[in-house]
Design a protein around this motif. Structure first.
Motif, mmCIF file in Angstrom:
data_model
loop_
_atom_site.group_PDB
_atom_site.id
_atom_site.type_symbol
_atom_site.label_atom_id
_atom_site.label_comp_id
_atom_site.label_asym_id
_atom_site.label_seq_id
_atom_site.Cartn_x
_atom_site.Cartn_y
_atom_site.Cartn_z
ATOM 1 N N VAL A 496 -16.799 -4.460 3.503
ATOM 2 C CA VAL A 496 -17.291 -3.635 4.607
ATOM 3 C C VAL A 496 -16.307 -2.519 4.942
ATOM 4 O O VAL A 496 -16.698 -1.379 5.175
ATOM 5 C CB VAL A 496 -17.561 -4.505 5.854
ATOM 6 N N SER A 497 -15.028 -2.837 4.976
ATOM 7 C CA SER A 497 -14.031 -1.836 5.338
ATOM 8 C C SER A 497 -14.097 -0.635 4.407
ATOM 9 O O SER A 497 -14.067 0.524 4.856
ATOM 10 C CB SER A 497 -12.628 -2.452 5.299
ATOM 11 N N GLU A 498 -14.175 -0.893 3.120
ATOM 12 C CA GLU A 498 -14.229 0.202 2.145
ATOM 13 C C GLU A 498 -15.549 0.985 2.268
ATOM 14 O O GLU A 498 -15.551 2.222 2.180
ATOM 15 C CB GLU A 498 -14.084 -0.351 0.728
ATOM 16 N N MET A 499 -16.658 0.282 2.474
ATOM 17 C CA MET A 499 -17.938 0.972 2.572
ATOM 18 C C MET A 499 -18.039 1.778 3.866
ATOM 19 O O MET A 499 -18.668 2.838 3.893
ATOM 20 C CB MET A 499 -19.089 -0.031 2.481
ATOM 21 N N LEU A 500 -17.412 1.317 4.926
ATOM 22 C CA LEU A 500 -17.354 2.105 6.160
ATOM 23 C C LEU A 500 -16.653 3.442 5.914
ATOM 24 O O LEU A 500 -17.096 4.493 6.398
ATOM 25 C CB LEU A 500 -16.620 1.332 7.257
ATOM 26 N N THR A 501 -15.573 3.396 5.161
ATOM 27 C CA THR A 501 -14.841 4.619 4.852
ATOM 28 C C THR A 501 -15.679 5.556 4.000
ATOM 29 O O THR A 501 -15.743 6.767 4.261
ATOM 30 C CB THR A 501 -13.524 4.294 4.136
ATOM 31 N N PHE A 598 -8.866 -3.033 -0.704
ATOM 32 C CA PHE A 598 -9.010 -1.920 -1.635
ATOM 33 C C PHE A 598 -7.897 -1.948 -2.683
ATOM 34 O O PHE A 598 -6.725 -2.131 -2.367
ATOM 35 C CB PHE A 598 -8.961 -0.595 -0.875
ATOM 36 N N GLY A 599 -8.311 -1.767 -3.938
ATOM 37 C CA GLY A 599 -7.347 -1.730 -5.036
ATOM 38 C C GLY A 599 -7.457 -2.910 -5.973
ATOM 39 O O GLY A 599 -7.013 -2.825 -7.115
ATOM 40 N N THR A 600 -8.070 -4.009 -5.508
ATOM 41 C CA THR A 600 -8.225 -5.170 -6.389
ATOM 42 C C THR A 600 -9.464 -5.010 -7.257
ATOM 43 O O THR A 600 -10.410 -4.286 -6.899
ATOM 44 C CB THR A 600 -8.347 -6.468 -5.566
ATOM 45 N N LYS A 601 -9.476 -5.698 -8.391
ATOM 46 C CA LYS A 601 -10.628 -5.615 -9.295
ATOM 47 C C LYS A 601 -11.887 -6.151 -8.641
ATOM 48 O O LYS A 601 -12.976 -5.589 -8.774
ATOM 49 C CB LYS A 601 -10.334 -6.400 -10.579
ATOM 50 N N THR A 602 -11.726 -7.255 -7.926
ATOM 51 C CA THR A 602 -12.886 -7.858 -7.262
ATOM 52 C C THR A 602 -13.469 -6.909 -6.231
ATOM 53 O O THR A 602 -14.691 -6.743 -6.129
ATOM 54 C CB THR A 602 -12.479 -9.177 -6.586
#
Length: 747
Positions: A496-501, A598-602
């Motif tokens: 969610v954090s990444e998609m919010l950005t 953010f940054g991990t493969k998963t």
């Protein structure tokens, strides 16, 4: 509650405390109805004595042409539910009529609500609220306020509220019948924005439900004729317009309008006549190019001519900047597009207007789900607005023939836009109890069917065509439906954090600044530092995270950091505010917000799955390995946008075969914007099965079908054989897809 905002002016048009000079025969019959028959020394909206500035501004207001129609308007407001007012921007309609409406609500002791006045642009709402608060002798944010996207300057005392039409439309989500308001003023109705047209359509139904409600529609002629006809003979008040400026038309066509406009601006400056210049160009790109040319040419002018200062006028970032310091002979040349037309506050210094007579617009094509950039002539009413900007003593140069037969008005934006968000909103209003929206001009049936089809693909509709539970949640999120669905999917995939950005950065203005002449390579090198190998969506996260990190650095300001990296500070601040608003929305509807990884493969894998949940119709494949991408949904070919991580100006990351993109524009180069690499196997898992039945036949689709059924036969002949094969492959691939459905309930 504290009384309304401001305005208290004598109903007879005089100044409180001064003799009444109006003859008895001209007394306004609405005076007694409003309860303003006696002189008032105290402001009835806040109970404080009027300041000397109030009386000074009152004298100015009484010179406006709208003042002559005050009694007629007040009487119409008492006797009619809906009133249409026809007049240009310089008549004072946008400042005075909302104030008189506030007096009407005050006379009813606010039993039926307050006043709201909509604008088509956020900057207009702010400017008007500030001006009206001054005229009413009250404090901004108290009795008079404004509400624009990401900024709310109102309080419980606010009785006159300026807002954008979109903000009022969103407000209907919680107040469908707008019961908070006693008078609703729809300004700039001639702009025919999607939100204004929807408001005008829904208000017909709301007026039937609320007989005490009053609606006032403000527009310029000839748009008012259509409004009066639509509302079946409602009162029409026509304001006397001041004479326009002298206009000079070109005898030739406007094929070379751009350089003709710049040559004319330089020639005006050489004449040494006083006054600033406004140049109306077709697009923001032309404005930037003109600014660069005029800056260069201005340095070559002789010192005896004085300084010429080109100014890019950007309404979303504030009003007209102050003039250059020093010499009185300095001249500003304002470079604007259509957005600068309604600048009622620009008339004092402007003495020349150069009108190219054309505008570039984005027109949505529902067949290919993409915007096309088209060059169109302006309308007759736009030409009239531009002629009046410099007043009767100025001069307007029209770079088109006088008998060029401009269209009377622009087509309604709802006929040229993607109406999927509008259909989602109207479906939500049906749940709230509002009937069908009675549009002034109904949307194109093809566009309507495409919108319903897209909502169905996104699982926003149930089997009966009503909003599903997912659709209701999507309507709560202030994003385009596809992005709202991707954000919902991110709740399932713990990103969610990444998609919010991503959602915030794509909703805000582009953060990439146009570099100055000669510094393009430097800008590319700076932007390259943020590039992510997985694509542009991830690059945007890098930029946002770096921007947030710069806020924690004590050694330099974020403005300086953005300047060093050729990034737009205001756009990044806008993205920050949008992200905060989206976070609040998710908290309000109690959706989980995962921690950033953010940054991990998963995390990268999950972000792509969330994106595909919303944008599975925006997939393309590189068919020849050289960057020629085939878009699966409508079989168009496209290229990467130059600012993309995979674009020609960027560091070569290697062109991916399969990509998801955020936006596609049908133009000279048919560019895809914001592109990231995807795996076709993941795409198959995420895309709903019914989409495969509608995906047009192509070699790329055959490849996907082989992945669904790698051991199946790929013998295809005519269209019927192909359809049969698809049906068989769908059964064979059922296990793969059903696993996804079990794991991701939002699908």
């Amino acid at each position: 509650m504290c009384g309304p905002l401001v305005v208290c002016v004598m109903s007879d048009g005089g100044i409180p405390g001064e003799p009444n000079t109006r003859p008895e025969s001209e007394e306004c019959p609405a005076d007694d109805a409003f309860g303003f028959g006696d002189d008032l020394e105290l402001n009835p909206f806040d109970g404080l004595p009027f300041s000397s500035r109030y009386y000074e501004l009152l004298r100015e207001r009484q010179t406006l042409s709208v003042w002559e129609a005050r009694c007629e308007f007040e009487e119409a407001l008492v006797n009619s539910q809906l009133v249409v007012v026809s007049g240009t921007a310089q008549t004072g309609r946008s400042t005075q009529i909302p104030q008189w409406s506030a007096e009407f609500c005050l006379s009813a002791k606010y039993q039926h609500g307050m006043v709201v006045c909509t604008q088509s642009s956020a900057q207009s709402a702010v400017d008007l609220a500030l001006r009206v608060a001054d005229e009413m002798d009250v404090n901004i944010g108290h009795e008079v306020g404004y509400a624009i996207p990401l900024e709310n300057c109102c309080s419980s005392d606010t009785i006159l509220r300026y807002c954008t039409d979109h903000v009022l439309l969103r407000e209907m989500m919680s107040d469908p019948f707008l019961e908070h308001y006693g008078v609703i003023v729809i300004d700039q109705a001639h702009e025919r924005t999607v939100s204004t047209d929807v408001l005008l359509g829904l208000l017909k139904d709301i007026l039937l439900q609320r007989p005490e409600l009053r609606v006032v529609v403000l527009a310029v002629p000839p748009a008012t004729d259509k409004l009066v006809s639509h509302y079946h003979g409602v009162p029409l008040i026509t304001l006397e317009a001041s004479p326009p400026a002298e206009d000079v038309h070109s005898n030739s066509g406007n094929k070379d309008y751009f350089f003709s406009a710049l040559r004319l601006a330089l020639e005006i400056h050489r004449t040494k006549e006083e006054g600033d210049v406004v140049v109306f160009l077709a697009s923001a790109d032309e404005v930037r190019c003109a600014h660069s040319i005029l800056q260069r040419e201005g340095t070559r002018l002789g010192a005896e001519l004085g300084q010429m200062v080109p100014v890019v006028l950007c309404p979303r970032r504030g009003g007209i900047p102050p003039g250059p310091p020093g010499s009185k002979r300095s001249r500003r040349v304002f470079l604007s597009t259509k957005q600068g037309e309604d600048m009622w506050w620009a008339t004092e210094s402007v003495n020349f207007v150069i009108d190219t007579g054309v505008q570039k617009k984005m027109v949505y094509n529902p067949r290919i789900r993409a915007n096309s950039e088209v060059l169109q002539p302006i309308s007759q009413y736009q030409a009239d607005i531009r002629r009046r900007l410099c007043g009767p003593t100025g001069k307007c140069f029209c770079l088109y023939q006088e008998d060029g037969q401009l269209p009377a008005e622009n087509p309604a934006q709802i006929l040229e836009s993607n109406i999927t968000p509008t259909v989602l909103f109207l479906k939500r209003m049906e749940i709230a109890g509002l009937g069908q929206c009675d549009f002034i001009e109904r949307p194109d049936p093809e566009g309507l069917m495409q919108a319903l089809e897209e909502l169905d693909y996104l699982a926003a509709l149930d089997d009966d065509g009503n909003l599903s539970e997912i659709g209701i949640i999507m309507s709560e999120i202030p994003l385009e439906p596809q992005m709202a669905k991707a954000l919902l999917a991110s709740c399932e995939f713990d990103c969610v954090s990444e998609m919010l950005t991503i959602a915030a950065m794509l909703s805000a203005t582009s953060c990439f600044l146009e570099p100055p002449v000669g510094r393009s390579h430097e800008a590319v090198q700076c932007h390259r530092k943020f590039q992510h190998p997985e694509g542009d969506h991830f690059t945007l996260i890098n930029i946002y995270n770096a921007f947030k990190q710069s806020q924690r650095e004590p050694y330099f300001t974020t403005e300086k950091w953005c300047q060093d990296y050729f990034l737009d500070h205001s756009a990044l601040k806008e993205a920050e505010a949008i992200r905060s608003e989206l976070t609040e929305t998710l908290n309000r509807i109690e959706l989980p917000i995962s921690e950033p990884f953010f940054g991990t493969k998963t995390n990268t894998h999950n972000v792509k799955r969330a994106l595909l949940a919303g944008f599975f119709m925006q997939i393309a494949r590189d068919v020849d390995g050289s960057g020629n991408y085939f878009i699966l949904t409508h079989k168009h070919m496209a290229q990467m946008h130059p600012l993309s991580s995979y674009g020609p100006q960027s560091h070569k990351l290697g062109l991916p075969e399969w990509v998801v993109f955020h936006e596609y524009t049908l133009s000279q180069n048919n560019h895809m914007r914001t592109v990231s690499e995807i795996s076709p196997q993941v795409y198959i898992q995420m895309a709903p099965m019914y989409f495969f039945y509608n995906l047009p036949t192509s070699e790329s689709k055959d490849m996907l079908q082989d992945m669904l059924n790698p051991e199946g036969s790929r013998k295809r002949g005519d269209g019927k054989q192909n359809a049969s094969t698809i049906g068989g492959d769908a059964d064979a691939g059922c296990a793969v897809v059903s696993q996804t459905y079990d794991r991701c309930v939002i699908q």
